[in-house]
Design a protein around this motif. Structure first.
Motif, PDB file in Angstrom:
ATOM      1  N   GLN A  97       0.830  -1.204   0.000  1.00  0.00           N
ATOM      2  CA  GLN A  97       0.000   0.000   0.000  1.00  0.00           C
ATOM      3  C   GLN A  97       0.866   1.256   0.000  1.00  0.00           C
ATOM      4  N   VAL A  98       1.928   1.255   0.781  1.00  0.00           N
ATOM      5  CA  VAL A  98       2.818   2.413   0.843  1.00  0.00           C
ATOM      6  C   VAL A  98       3.535   2.590  -0.498  1.00  0.00           C
ATOM      7  N   ARG A  99       4.006   1.491  -1.069  1.00  0.00           N
ATOM      8  CA  ARG A  99       4.672   1.579  -2.377  1.00  0.00           C
ATOM      9  C   ARG A  99       3.704   2.082  -3.445  1.00  0.00           C
ATOM     10  N   GLN A 100       2.461   1.645  -3.358  1.00  0.00           N
ATOM     11  CA  GLN A 100       1.448   2.077  -4.318  1.00  0.00           C
ATOM     12  C   GLN A 100       1.155   3.572  -4.142  1.00  0.00           C
ATOM     13  N   ARG A 101       1.041   4.023  -2.905  1.00  0.00           N
ATOM     14  CA  ARG A 101       0.792   5.448  -2.640  1.00  0.00           C
ATOM     15  C   ARG A 101       1.954   6.303  -3.119  1.00  0.00           C
ATOM     16  N   LEU A 102       3.171   5.783  -2.981  1.00  0.00           N
ATOM     17  CA  LEU A 102       4.348   6.493  -3.485  1.00  0.00           C
ATOM     18  C   LEU A 102       4.295   6.575  -5.015  1.00  0.00           C
ATOM     19  N   ALA A 103       3.990   5.461  -5.655  1.00  0.00           N
ATOM     20  CA  ALA A 103       3.938   5.431  -7.117  1.00  0.00           C
ATOM     21  C   ALA A 103       2.846   6.340  -7.669  1.00  0.00           C
ATOM     22  N   SER A 104       1.734   6.435  -6.945  1.00  0.00           N
ATOM     23  CA  SER A 104       0.621   7.273  -7.425  1.00  0.00           C
ATOM     24  C   SER A 104       0.803   8.743  -7.076  1.00  0.00           C
ATOM     25  N   GLY A 105       1.787   9.055  -6.261  1.00  0.00           N
ATOM     26  CA  GLY A 105       2.027  10.439  -5.874  1.00  0.00           C
ATOM     27  C   GLY A 105       1.296  10.856  -4.614  1.00  0.00           C
ATOM     28  N   GLU A 106       0.528   9.941  -4.005  1.00  0.00           N
ATOM     29  CA  GLU A 106      -0.177  10.261  -2.760  1.00  0.00           C
ATOM     30  C   GLU A 106       0.798  10.483  -1.602  1.00  0.00           C
ATOM     31  N   MET A 107       1.949   9.840  -1.694  1.00  0.00           N
ATOM     32  CA  MET A 107       3.005   9.987  -0.677  1.00  0.00           C
ATOM     33  C   MET A 107       4.269  10.443  -1.370  1.00  0.00           C
ATOM     34  N   SER A 108       5.009  11.286  -0.681  1.00  0.00           N
ATOM     35  CA  SER A 108       6.289  11.728  -1.247  1.00  0.00           C
ATOM     36  C   SER A 108       7.401  10.785  -0.793  1.00  0.00           C
ATOM     37  N   ARG A 109       8.507  10.843  -1.474  1.00  0.00           N
ATOM     38  CA  ARG A 109       9.686  10.052  -1.065  1.00  0.00           C
ATOM     39  C   ARG A 109      10.085  10.420   0.361  1.00  0.00           C
ATOM     40  N   ARG A 110       9.984  11.687   0.662  1.00  0.00           N
ATOM     41  CA  ARG A 110      10.362  12.160   1.996  1.00  0.00           C
ATOM     42  C   ARG A 110       9.489  11.506   3.071  1.00  0.00           C
ATOM     43  N   GLU A 111       8.189  11.420   2.819  1.00  0.00           N
ATOM     44  CA  GLU A 111       7.284  10.788   3.780  1.00  0.00           C
ATOM     45  C   GLU A 111       7.636   9.307   3.980  1.00  0.00           C
ATOM     46  N   VAL A 112       7.954   8.638   2.892  1.00  0.00           N
ATOM     47  CA  VAL A 112       8.353   7.229   2.983  1.00  0.00           C
ATOM     48  C   VAL A 112       9.651   7.111   3.767  1.00  0.00           C
ATOM     49  N   MET A 113      10.611   7.996   3.486  1.00  0.00           N
ATOM     50  CA  MET A 113      11.902   7.978   4.190  1.00  0.00           C
ATOM     51  C   MET A 113      11.709   8.221   5.694  1.00  0.00           C
ATOM     52  N   GLU A 114      10.771   9.088   6.044  1.00  0.00           N
ATOM     53  CA  GLU A 114      10.520   9.353   7.464  1.00  0.00           C
ATOM     54  C   GLU A 114       9.903   8.138   8.150  1.00  0.00           C
ATOM     55  N   ARG A 115       9.022   7.444   7.437  1.00  0.00           N
ATOM     56  CA  ARG A 115       8.388   6.252   7.999  1.00  0.00           C
ATOM     57  C   ARG A 115       9.332   5.061   8.045  1.00  0.00           C
ATOM     58  N   TYR A 116      10.170   4.964   7.028  1.00  0.00           N
ATOM     59  CA  TYR A 116      11.098   3.833   6.887  1.00  0.00           C
ATOM     60  C   TYR A 116      12.516   4.371   6.689  1.00  0.00           C
ATOM     61  N   PRO A 117      13.143   4.827   7.781  1.00  0.00           N
ATOM     62  CA  PRO A 117      14.479   5.428   7.642  1.00  0.00           C
ATOM     63  C   PRO A 117      15.525   4.412   7.154  1.00  0.00           C
ATOM     64  N   ALA A 118      16.563   4.923   6.546  1.00  0.00           N
ATOM     65  CA  ALA A 118      17.602   4.085   5.938  1.00  0.00           C
ATOM     66  C   ALA A 118      18.189   3.067   6.913  1.00  0.00           C
ATOM     67  N   GLU A 119      18.371   3.437   8.169  1.00  0.00           N
ATOM     68  CA  GLU A 119      18.986   2.517   9.138  1.00  0.00           C
ATOM     69  C   GLU A 119      18.042   1.407   9.587  1.00  0.00           C
ATOM     70  N   ARG A 120      16.792   1.407   9.112  1.00  0.00           N
ATOM     71  CA  ARG A 120      15.829   0.369   9.479  1.00  0.00           C
ATOM     72  C   ARG A 120      15.300  -0.368   8.251  1.00  0.00           C
ATOM     73  N   ARG A 121      16.021  -0.331   7.171  1.00  0.00           N
ATOM     74  CA  ARG A 121      15.591  -1.020   5.956  1.00  0.00           C
ATOM     75  C   ARG A 121      16.225  -2.410   5.888  1.00  0.00           C
ATOM     76  N   PRO A 122      15.615  -3.312   5.137  1.00  0.00           N
ATOM     77  CA  PRO A 122      16.144  -4.683   5.029  1.00  0.00           C
ATOM     78  C   PRO A 122      17.582  -4.761   4.521  1.00  0.00           C
ATOM     79  N   VAL A 123      18.012  -3.799   3.729  1.00  0.00           N
ATOM     80  CA  VAL A 123      19.376  -3.824   3.199  1.00  0.00           C
ATOM     81  C   VAL A 123      20.411  -3.771   4.328  1.00  0.00           C
ATOM     82  N   VAL A 124      20.021  -3.242   5.466  1.00  0.00           N
ATOM     83  CA  VAL A 124      20.916  -3.161   6.624  1.00  0.00           C
ATOM     84  C   VAL A 124      21.295  -4.558   7.106  1.00  0.00           C
ATOM     85  N   VAL A 125      20.386  -5.502   6.990  1.00  0.00           N
ATOM     86  CA  VAL A 125      20.655  -6.874   7.433  1.00  0.00           C
ATOM     87  C   VAL A 125      21.844  -7.440   6.651  1.00  0.00           C
TER      88      VAL A 125
END
Length: 189
Positions: A97-125
């Motif tokens: 849902q979040v990815r879809q909202r980002l793709a549709s423009g309902e959410m900005s990249r900044r909003e996604v980054m605030e919700r899912y900061p870089a230090e808490r992403r799966p790539v960190v694993v």
């Protein structure tokens, strides 16, 4: 253990055709290259003091080798100790849902980054697992174990970026590979 020690000594001694012409220092460096990631500062002198056979025997029983510097360094990689469920919780993918909202423009990249900061992403694993592998290779006194963990991890390799596998890899290395790296193949499988 005696058979393994004899096999390792024979294997090491075959490498350079001119082994009898090597100095003691060169032989020790050769052993450190074969059974680990090469000599580190002070390794040659430590092995000279204990002897090649004693060094190999010690490496064959890594649990008896204190490694406090590595343990302290690995504390900086929290993913190593977490279970799969904890990793999924602490390092989530944004839901569809979040990815879809980002793709549709309902959410900005900044909003996604605030919700899912870089230090808490799966790539960190994966990044922490790689950093831990290098840390162990450089710092560990248990060099043979680290070489064998790397060998078996590669042999039974799984693609860490494939779906939910990314959250399973730390437990896989910690519970399936690492405890059996110097053991019997049957136990490893």
């Amino acid at each position: 253990s005696i058979m393994i020690l004899a096999s390792l000594l024979a294997w090491i001694s075959f490498a350079p055709a001119h082994a009898e012409a090597l100095t003691e220092r060169q032989k020790i460096s050769h052993v450190l290259d074969r059974l680990g990631y090469g000599p580190r500062p002070g390794d040659v002198d430590r092995m000279r003091a204990m002897g090649i056979a004693a060094y190999i025997e010690r490496q064959l029983d890594p649990r008896r080798i204190p490694d406090p510097a590595v343990e302290q360094a690995l504390a900086g990689y929290p993913v190593l100790a977490l279970g799969t469920a904890e990793l999924v919780r602490d390092y989530p993918l944004p839901p569809p849902q979040v990815r879809q909202r980002l793709a549709s423009g309902e959410m900005s990249r900044r909003e996604v980054m605030e919700r899912y900061p870089a230090e808490r992403r799966p790539v960190v694993v994966a990044a922490q697992l790689q950093a831990a592998r290098v840390t162990r290779a450089v710092m560990s006194e248990r060099q043979l174990e680290e070489v064998m963990v790397g060998f078996w991890f590669n042999h039974f390799n799984v693609y860490a970026q494939k779906g939910p596998v990314r959250w399973m890899v730390p437990a896989y290395e910690r519970e399936a590979i690492r405890p059996h790296a110097l053991g019997r193949f049957r136990d490893l499988v």
